[in-house]
Write a protein that holds these residues in place. Sequence first.
Motif, short mmCIF file in Angstrom:
data_model
loop_
_atom_site.label_atom_id
_atom_site.label_comp_id
_atom_site.label_asym_id
_atom_site.label_seq_id
_atom_site.Cartn_x
_atom_site.Cartn_y
_atom_site.Cartn_z
N ILE A 182 0.84 -1.21 0.00
CA ILE A 182 0.00 0.00 0.00
C ILE A 182 0.87 1.25 0.00
CG2 ILE A 182 -1.62 1.34 1.39
CD1 ILE A 182 -2.86 -1.34 2.27
N ASN A 183 1.93 1.24 0.82
CA ASN A 183 2.83 2.39 0.86
C ASN A 183 3.53 2.61 -0.48
OD1 ASN A 183 2.29 3.13 3.49
ND2 ASN A 183 3.92 1.87 4.36
N GLN A 184 3.94 1.52 -1.11
CA GLN A 184 4.57 1.64 -2.42
C GLN A 184 3.60 2.20 -3.46
OE1 GLN A 184 6.12 -2.24 -3.36
NE2 GLN A 184 7.83 -2.08 -1.91
N ASN A 185 2.35 1.74 -3.40
CA ASN A 185 1.34 2.26 -4.33
C ASN A 185 1.08 3.74 -4.09
OD1 ASN A 185 1.00 -0.24 -5.56
ND2 ASN A 185 -0.66 -0.85 -4.18
N LYS A 186 1.08 4.15 -2.82
CA LYS A 186 0.89 5.57 -2.51
C LYS A 186 2.03 6.40 -3.09
CE LYS A 186 -1.83 5.15 1.75
NZ LYS A 186 -1.84 5.39 3.22
N LYS A 187 3.25 5.90 -2.96
CA LYS A 187 4.39 6.63 -3.51
C LYS A 187 4.31 6.74 -5.02
CE LYS A 187 7.64 5.39 0.19
NZ LYS A 187 8.89 4.66 0.53
N MET A 188 3.90 5.64 -5.66
CA MET A 188 3.77 5.66 -7.12
C MET A 188 2.70 6.65 -7.56
SD MET A 188 4.15 1.61 -8.08
CE MET A 188 3.81 1.95 -9.80
N ILE A 189 1.57 6.66 -6.84
CA ILE A 189 0.49 7.60 -7.17
C ILE A 189 0.97 9.03 -7.00
CG2 ILE A 189 -1.78 8.43 -6.43
CD1 ILE A 189 -2.46 5.50 -5.73
N HIS A 190 1.70 9.28 -5.90
CA HIS A 190 2.21 10.62 -5.64
C HIS A 190 3.18 11.05 -6.74
CE1 HIS A 190 3.32 14.11 -3.31
NE2 HIS A 190 4.61 13.78 -3.39
N GLN A 191 4.04 10.14 -7.19
CA GLN A 191 4.97 10.46 -8.26
C GLN A 191 4.23 10.73 -9.57
OE1 GLN A 191 7.68 7.17 -8.36
NE2 GLN A 191 8.84 7.85 -6.55
N ASN A 192 3.19 9.94 -9.84
CA ASN A 192 2.41 10.15 -11.06
C ASN A 192 1.71 11.50 -11.05
OD1 ASN A 192 3.12 7.66 -12.11
ND2 ASN A 192 1.33 6.61 -11.24
N ILE A 193 1.20 11.89 -9.87
CA ILE A 193 0.54 13.20 -9.76
C ILE A 193 1.54 14.32 -10.03
CG2 ILE A 193 -0.54 14.78 -8.12
CD1 ILE A 193 -1.88 12.37 -6.83
N LYS A 194 2.75 14.18 -9.49
CA LYS A 194 3.78 15.20 -9.73
C LYS A 194 4.14 15.27 -11.21
CE LYS A 194 7.25 15.51 -6.94
NZ LYS A 194 8.43 15.15 -6.11
N MET A 195 4.22 14.11 -11.86
CA MET A 195 4.55 14.10 -13.29
C MET A 195 3.43 14.75 -14.10
SD MET A 195 6.21 10.28 -13.69
CE MET A 195 6.26 10.44 -15.47
N ILE A 196 2.17 14.46 -13.73
CA ILE A 196 1.03 15.05 -14.46
C ILE A 196 1.02 16.57 -14.29
CG2 ILE A 196 -1.48 15.20 -14.50
CD1 ILE A 196 -1.52 12.20 -13.76
N ARG A 197 1.29 17.03 -13.07
CA ARG A 197 1.31 18.48 -12.82
C ARG A 197 2.44 19.14 -13.60
NH1 ARG A 197 0.37 18.59 -6.23
NH2 ARG A 197 -1.89 18.16 -6.28
N ALA A 198 3.61 18.48 -13.61
CA ALA A 198 4.74 19.05 -14.35
C ALA A 198 4.44 19.11 -15.83
CB ALA A 198 5.99 18.20 -14.09
N GLN A 199 3.78 18.08 -16.35
CA GLN A 199 3.43 18.07 -17.77
C GLN A 199 2.39 19.15 -18.07
OE1 GLN A 199 4.91 16.11 -20.11
NE2 GLN A 199 3.80 17.41 -21.56
N ALA A 200 1.46 19.35 -17.13
CA ALA A 200 0.44 20.39 -17.33
C ALA A 200 1.08 21.77 -17.38
CB ALA A 200 -0.60 20.31 -16.21
N VAL A 201 2.07 22.00 -16.50
CA VAL A 201 2.76 23.29 -16.51
C VAL A 201 3.52 23.47 -17.81
CG1 VAL A 201 4.61 24.61 -15.41
CG2 VAL A 201 2.93 23.40 -14.01
N THR A 202 4.17 22.40 -18.27
CA THR A 202 4.91 22.47 -19.54
C THR A 202 3.98 22.78 -20.70
OG1 THR A 202 6.52 20.86 -18.70
CG2 THR A 202 6.44 21.20 -21.08
N ASN A 203 2.83 22.13 -20.71
CA ASN A 203 1.86 22.38 -21.79
C ASN A 203 1.34 23.81 -21.75
OD1 ASN A 203 2.17 19.73 -22.59
ND2 ASN A 203 0.37 18.99 -21.46
N ALA A 204 1.10 24.31 -20.52
CA ALA A 204 0.59 25.68 -20.40
C ALA A 204 1.62 26.69 -20.88
CB ALA A 204 0.21 25.95 -18.94
N LEU A 205 2.88 26.47 -20.55
CA LEU A 205 3.93 27.39 -20.99
C LEU A 205 4.13 27.36 -22.50
CD1 LEU A 205 6.59 26.82 -18.17
CD2 LEU A 205 5.09 28.81 -18.48
#
Length: 209
Positions: A182-205
């Motif tokens: 469960i902890n590993q899955n939480k970390k993976m989800i957190h990393q995916n969220i960070k990647m999605i946010r970073a990609q969204a910022v890149t797309n916006a710029l």
Amino acid sequence: MESDVLLNNLQKSKQLIARYADLDYAAYTLKYYIQHYDKKSLFTFLSLIPTLILIYLPKLVINFRVNMLMFLIVAVISFVLLKYGFFNLLIRFKRKALWQENQPKLLNLMDKMNNVVHQLDAFTVLPPKYRTVHAADTLESYIVNKRIDNHKEGLNLYEDELLKMQQRQNQRVQIQQNYEMINQNKKMIHQNIKMIRAQAVTNALSMFK
């Protein structure tokens, strides 16, 4: 009356089992000391002495022209030969001497252990599988607490409780593994969220280019 006889048998059996365990530990400790006898830390220190002498000798001798690289090579070779050659040979000789020196003591311990086994074979109601201090203690508690009337009932109850204990242990291991997943899955989800946010910022710029 039968329970009193059984209790007395278990108490004496426990003493013999504990005696055997002490003898076995003494023999194991002695064998381990001989097999792992190693003074490499001391020998390493001793091997450094001639190495340091060879390194600093040119500095101590006035007007002594010498190739420092050659001295360094000789020093390193001397260190390796002393530590991994000569001193290893000394360790092997010492181990062999220790075996010969302690062989009578080991044989004496083995004789005492065999004697304890013979006493148990002739006396105890415990089968070989159950000749442990834990088993004897547990069966003794069954008798004191009036949970059994004979040793067969005690052995069956002991087996049942061992099985339940093993099942509980397996459950704890499974729960721990699930918790880690469960902890590993939480970390993976957190990393995916960070990647999605970073990609969204890149797309916006990129829209402002």
